[in-house]
Design a protein around this motif. Structure first.
Motif, mmCIF file in Angstrom:
data_model
loop_
_atom_site.group_PDB
_atom_site.id
_atom_site.type_symbol
_atom_site.label_atom_id
_atom_site.label_comp_id
_atom_site.label_asym_id
_atom_site.label_seq_id
_atom_site.Cartn_x
_atom_site.Cartn_y
_atom_site.Cartn_z
ATOM 1 N N ASP A 38 -5.340 0.619 -37.816
ATOM 2 C CA ASP A 38 -4.793 0.188 -38.966
ATOM 3 C C ASP A 38 -5.770 -0.399 -39.856
ATOM 4 O OD1 ASP A 38 -1.689 -0.992 -40.064
ATOM 5 O OD2 ASP A 38 -3.604 -1.279 -41.171
ATOM 6 N N THR A 41 -4.705 -4.142 -40.689
ATOM 7 C CA THR A 41 -4.620 -5.235 -39.838
ATOM 8 C C THR A 41 -5.570 -5.252 -38.757
ATOM 9 O OG1 THR A 41 -3.078 -4.038 -38.559
ATOM 10 C CG2 THR A 41 -2.089 -5.536 -40.202
ATOM 11 N N LYS A 45 -3.549 2.070 -32.971
ATOM 12 C CA LYS A 45 -2.265 2.734 -32.727
ATOM 13 C C LYS A 45 -2.690 4.013 -31.860
ATOM 14 C CE LYS A 45 -1.721 2.176 -36.839
ATOM 15 N NZ LYS A 45 -1.453 2.631 -38.132
ATOM 16 N N ASN A 59 -22.392 8.378 -39.960
ATOM 17 C CA ASN A 59 -22.824 7.158 -40.098
ATOM 18 C C ASN A 59 -24.123 6.976 -39.445
ATOM 19 O OD1 ASN A 59 -23.526 4.463 -40.526
ATOM 20 N ND2 ASN A 59 -21.400 3.672 -40.378
ATOM 21 N N ALA A 61 -26.304 4.723 -39.012
ATOM 22 C CA ALA A 61 -26.496 3.667 -38.098
ATOM 23 C C ALA A 61 -26.128 3.961 -36.499
ATOM 24 C CB ALA A 61 -25.603 2.537 -38.492
ATOM 25 N N ALA B 7 0.944 3.106 -41.865
ATOM 26 C CA ALA B 7 -0.432 2.291 -42.077
ATOM 27 C C ALA B 7 -0.569 2.135 -43.869
ATOM 28 C CB ALA B 7 -1.560 2.875 -41.598
ATOM 29 N N ALA B 14 0.986 -4.722 -48.514
ATOM 30 C CA ALA B 14 0.158 -5.945 -48.886
ATOM 31 C C ALA B 14 -0.299 -5.790 -50.263
ATOM 32 C CB ALA B 14 -0.950 -5.705 -47.879
ATOM 33 N N ASP B 86 -12.879 -12.388 -37.343
ATOM 34 C CA ASP B 86 -12.737 -11.086 -36.436
ATOM 35 C C ASP B 86 -12.306 -11.456 -35.080
ATOM 36 O OD1 ASP B 86 -13.168 -9.796 -38.952
ATOM 37 O OD2 ASP B 86 -15.168 -9.850 -38.556
ATOM 38 N N LEU B 108 -3.712 -13.138 -43.470
ATOM 39 C CA LEU B 108 -3.233 -11.829 -43.996
ATOM 40 C C LEU B 108 -2.962 -10.902 -42.730
ATOM 41 C CD1 LEU B 108 -3.632 -10.868 -47.437
ATOM 42 C CD2 LEU B 108 -1.404 -11.659 -46.403
ATOM 43 N N ARG B 109 -3.893 -10.594 -41.994
ATOM 44 C CA ARG B 109 -4.141 -9.663 -41.074
ATOM 45 C C ARG B 109 -3.235 -10.086 -40.018
ATOM 46 N NH1 ARG B 109 -10.235 -8.901 -39.282
ATOM 47 N NH2 ARG B 109 -10.749 -10.346 -41.052
ATOM 48 N N ILE B 363 -8.566 -5.079 -49.541
ATOM 49 C CA ILE B 363 -7.608 -3.960 -49.402
ATOM 50 C C ILE B 363 -7.802 -2.866 -50.298
ATOM 51 C CG2 ILE B 363 -5.866 -5.249 -47.939
ATOM 52 C CD1 ILE B 363 -4.376 -5.703 -50.682
ATOM 53 N N ASN B 377 -11.504 -0.812 -48.456
ATOM 54 C CA ASN B 377 -10.827 -1.524 -47.386
ATOM 55 C C ASN B 377 -11.675 -2.452 -46.322
ATOM 56 O OD1 ASN B 377 -10.936 0.257 -45.367
ATOM 57 N ND2 ASN B 377 -9.021 1.294 -46.147
ATOM 58 N N PHE B 378 -11.024 -3.152 -45.637
ATOM 59 C CA PHE B 378 -11.977 -3.671 -44.583
ATOM 60 C C PHE B 378 -12.724 -2.573 -43.695
ATOM 61 C CE2 PHE B 378 -12.587 -7.035 -41.334
ATOM 62 C CZ PHE B 378 -13.612 -7.611 -41.896
ATOM 63 N N GLN B 379 -11.940 -1.753 -43.336
ATOM 64 C CA GLN B 379 -12.459 -0.943 -42.342
ATOM 65 C C GLN B 379 -13.730 -0.185 -42.954
ATOM 66 O OE1 GLN B 379 -10.026 -0.412 -39.548
ATOM 67 N NE2 GLN B 379 -11.940 -0.616 -39.135
ATOM 68 N N THR B 382 -16.444 -2.436 -42.657
ATOM 69 C CA THR B 382 -16.918 -2.655 -41.207
ATOM 70 C C THR B 382 -17.955 -1.408 -41.061
ATOM 71 O OG1 THR B 382 -14.708 -3.578 -40.564
ATOM 72 C CG2 THR B 382 -16.145 -3.063 -38.835
ATOM 73 N N ASP B 383 -17.415 -0.469 -41.430
ATOM 74 C CA ASP B 383 -18.280 0.874 -41.260
ATOM 75 C C ASP B 383 -19.822 0.627 -42.059
ATOM 76 O OD1 ASP B 383 -16.592 2.137 -39.681
ATOM 77 O OD2 ASP B 383 -15.806 3.174 -41.270
ATOM 78 N N ALA B 384 -19.708 0.074 -43.200
ATOM 79 C CA ALA B 384 -20.832 0.034 -44.035
ATOM 80 C C ALA B 384 -21.763 -1.283 -43.422
ATOM 81 C CB ALA B 384 -20.263 -0.385 -45.477
ATOM 82 N N LEU B 386 -22.487 -1.685 -40.572
ATOM 83 C CA LEU B 386 -23.122 -1.508 -39.447
ATOM 84 C C LEU B 386 -24.645 -0.796 -40.041
ATOM 85 C CD1 LEU B 386 -20.822 0.517 -37.332
ATOM 86 C CD2 LEU B 386 -21.823 -1.590 -36.991
#
Lengths: 275, 390
Positions: A38, A41, A45, A59, A61, B7, B14, B86, B108-109, B363, B377-379, B382-384, B386
């Motif tokens: 998700d 959060t 899943k 990517n 990297a 999701a 949110a 995290d 929030l998470r 978000i 978003n945070f995902q 996270t990818d960026a 790296l």
């Protein structure tokens, strides 16, 4: 029939361990690689997606880190061989018994210390105001600081016993008259090592390299504490295990693939049978 | 497929929460609505369980005040120090911990993930009118009119420097970001995706044409610019830190002369040559609150802990130890020393905290109010992240 029951009883415990705990947890990890996260959060899943593997390719990297880690593991292995072979020959064939015992203790001693302690010791050694710069500074030499070089040195320090011990044992078993014969036929020291010693201790070197290679491949604490900005496969897995476990699981396939390729290529040389 | 729709719905909900939070933050916070798992609230206090497990930032749980708590309640305090939000989220999901000192980007998470439970404020006597204005009913801890967090304190991520090497106090973050920094190779950076926001704060001041209004609301182009800046910084970085001990030894060992830090880490170097400053661009920061796990084994001890640490004295002790503004303003009037501390950290100065961007989970909906673009978003962060270290 009775013998069979006995055999089964004997193998039950190790098999339960191997399949139930080791293989099962590995399979669970690999299954996670197809699950989704998700984005808000970061909860995992169950599902089926290839996006995580796609990310590994998209990517850059991931690829560069994979190859950097591979290079580090190969460098550690090469460095361990370079140290172990001369050391093994000296210990087995030249050193006096008391010196041999002393060296054997010195090589295995680091195994008795905690892993983290050893890495932190290397961190203290290689800080700017640490031992390395203090000792060699007057000669105009400055240390590598926290860099890939330091990671290679630290991992070599950590895993050297796994190479040095089998190599030493193998050289010890070589009969002295092989060295004499080689000398009688006019071979110098270097030629003797190359044409007599190395081919005979190859299985030991390969056995040791499996340890140095795969242990280096999976390490990330060294990179974290002495690597500066060095990123290894383990570093990415460790940071993603909190944020995106599926992609961490997908990336974990890479070192597994490296080790399998390594073992297969070693097996082709026939060294595994003679181990 | 079903999970993906869920999701999306969660993210939308949110976002709705955040948007309404922005527009109505002056009014009652009861208007916020978000789809969060229904976790029951603890109704009344029972017997103490004998121990409580707490995940906390370095310096939040110290024997100086936890020993007295154990004496009073019989609850032994087991502390686990975490280095990043995290890590905290992940630790709380194990279900092994009762309490966490969550920052805005973790809370929030945790709430949306059903990992923490709403709090019964009636059971926390020390929680009252003295909580500073800027920490009351913030969107990170108050949702659907339910409170999930008890504020501890807030502060900024500061620029720490070694005054032996950096003889003049820096006024700008440029020494930590620009390739031609005189301290290239000796700069330390934080090792977590949320550090992208620090780059965004710098870009807000130095590249206004990017139009960044909030460092946690970056569209793709703005995120790319921040990553570009982080890659540039990677060339002058000595180390990335997530482990507080590593950060301290990096400064003390001489590998690092400046970089992002917390006041508590500066103090732990026990050396006056290390100084700190909040540069003119402002900074990222954190606003922390105690949150109670939905799987808490020791809710009674946990409530007692939240109550105990909300008293002016203990809240102040934590704030002074960590080097942050306390949540309980009543502490500022307890002594001259306390007043000086509150003054130094601008405890009740809301204007100062307008320059500090409290950690928030990014978000898809832009929380700066833009409706014509999708934010990252945070995902994606996270990818960026790296690619920064390559």
């Amino acid at each position: 029939m009775k013998r069979r029951a006995q055999l089964a009883g004997l193998l039950a415990a190790p098999l339960l361990w191997l399949v139930g705990i080791y293989i099962f947890s590995l399979v669970m990890l690999l299954v996670t690689a197809f699950w989704t996260t998700d984005p808000f959060t970061s909860k995992v899943k169950p599902g089926f997606t290839l996006r995580n593997f796609e990310q590994l390719l998209v990517n850059p990297a991931y690829l560069s880190t994979a190859f950097r880690t591979l290079a580090i593991a190969l460098a550690v292995t090469a460095l361990s061989i370079l140290i172990s072979v001369p050391l093994g020959i000296f210990m087995a064939k030249i050193a006096k018994p008391w010196l041999r015992a002393l060296l054997a203790v010195a090589i295995t001693l680091p195994l008795w210390a905690g892993y983290l302690v050893k890495i932190l010791a290397m961190r203290v050694t290689f800080t700017d105001e640490g031992f390395f710069n203090w000792a060699l500074g007057p000669l105009g030499i400055t240390g590598p600081g926290f860099s890939i070089t330091t990671v290679v040195l630290t991992l070599t320090y950590l895993w050297l016993p796994y190479m040095a011990v089998p190599v030493y044992t193998a050289i010890r078993q070589l009969p002295n008259n092989l060295f004499d014969a080689s000398a009688d036929l006019g071979a110098g020291a270097w030629r003797t090592i190359r044409t007599v010693v190395l081919p005979l201790i190859k299985p030991a070197i390969i056995a040791g390299s499996i340890f140095t290679f795969s242990l280096s491949l999976g390490d990330y604490i060294a990179a974290k504490f002495v690597g500066g900005s060095t990123q290894m496969i383990g570093s990415i897995i460790a940071s993603n295990i909190n944020l995106n476990p599926p992609i961490a699981a997908a990336f974990a396939v890479v070192p597994i693939a490296f080790v399998v390729i390594y073992l297969l290529s070693v097996q082709r040389t026939g060294a595994l049978e003679r181990m | 497929m079903k999970s993906r729709i869920f999701a999306g719905a969660a993210a939308l909900a949110a976002a709705a929460l955040v948007l309404s939070g922005c527009s109505s933050s002056d009014e009652a916070t009861g208007g916020l609505q978000i789809d969060v798992p229904d976790v029951p609230m603890h109704e009344e206090l029972g017997d103490f369980e004998g121990s409580v497990d707490i995940v906390a930032w370095s310096g939040f749980v110290e024997p100086a005040w936890s020993d007295k708590f154990t004496e009073e309640t019989g609850c032994v305090v087991n502390r686990r120090v975490a280095g990043t939000s995290d890590e905290m989220v992940q630790l709380m999901r194990t279900g092994d911990y009762d309490l966490v000192s969550a920052s805005g980007d973790a809370s929030l998470r945790l709430i949306a993930g059903g990992d923490v439970q709403p709090l019964n404020l009636d059971l926390i006597e020390n929680f009252g009118d003295d909580i500073v204005e800027g920490m009351k009913g913030q969107l990170y801890d108050t949702i659907n009119g339910k409170s999930y967090g008890i504020p501890i304190g807030r502060g900024a991520n500061i620029l720490q420097y070694n005054s032996d090497v950096v003889t003049e106090e820096p006024t700008s973050w440029d020494v930590a970001w620009e390739a031609d920094s005189p301290y290239a190779g000796k700069v330390i950076a934080y090792d977590a995706p949320i550090y992208i926001a620090d780059a965004a704060v710098y870009l807000m001041a130095h590249k206004p044409e990017l139009g960044i209004k909030n460092p946690y609301a970056l569209d793709q182009e703005q995120l790319d610019a921040a990553i570009e800046l982080l890659k540039q910084q990677n060339g002058i970085v000595s180390e990335y830190w997530a482990d507080p001990a590593a950060q301290i030894t990096s400064f003390v060992g001489g590998n690092t002369v400046l970089g992002t830090s917390w006041e508590v880490l500066r103090k732990l170097t026990e050396d006056d040559k290390f100084k700190s400053v909040l540069p003119e661009e402002g900074s990222t920061g954190w606003s922390d609150a105690w949150m109670l796990s939905s799987k808490a084994d020791a809710p009674n001890c946990a409530y007692a802990w939240m109550d105990y640490t909300s008293s002016p004295e203990v809240n102040g002790a934590i704030a002074m130890n960590f080097g942050m503004a306390p949540a309980n303003a009543a502490f500022c009037e307890t002594s001259d020393e306390a007043a000086a501390h509150c003054d130094y950290y601008n405890a009740t100065n809301e204007e100062y905290f307008e320059k500090v961007w409290f950690w928030t989970t990014p978000i898809e909906q832009c929380i700066d109010g833009r409706k014509d673009v999708t934010c990252t978003n945070f995902q994606q962060w996270t990818d960026a992240w790296l690619t920064v270290k390559g």
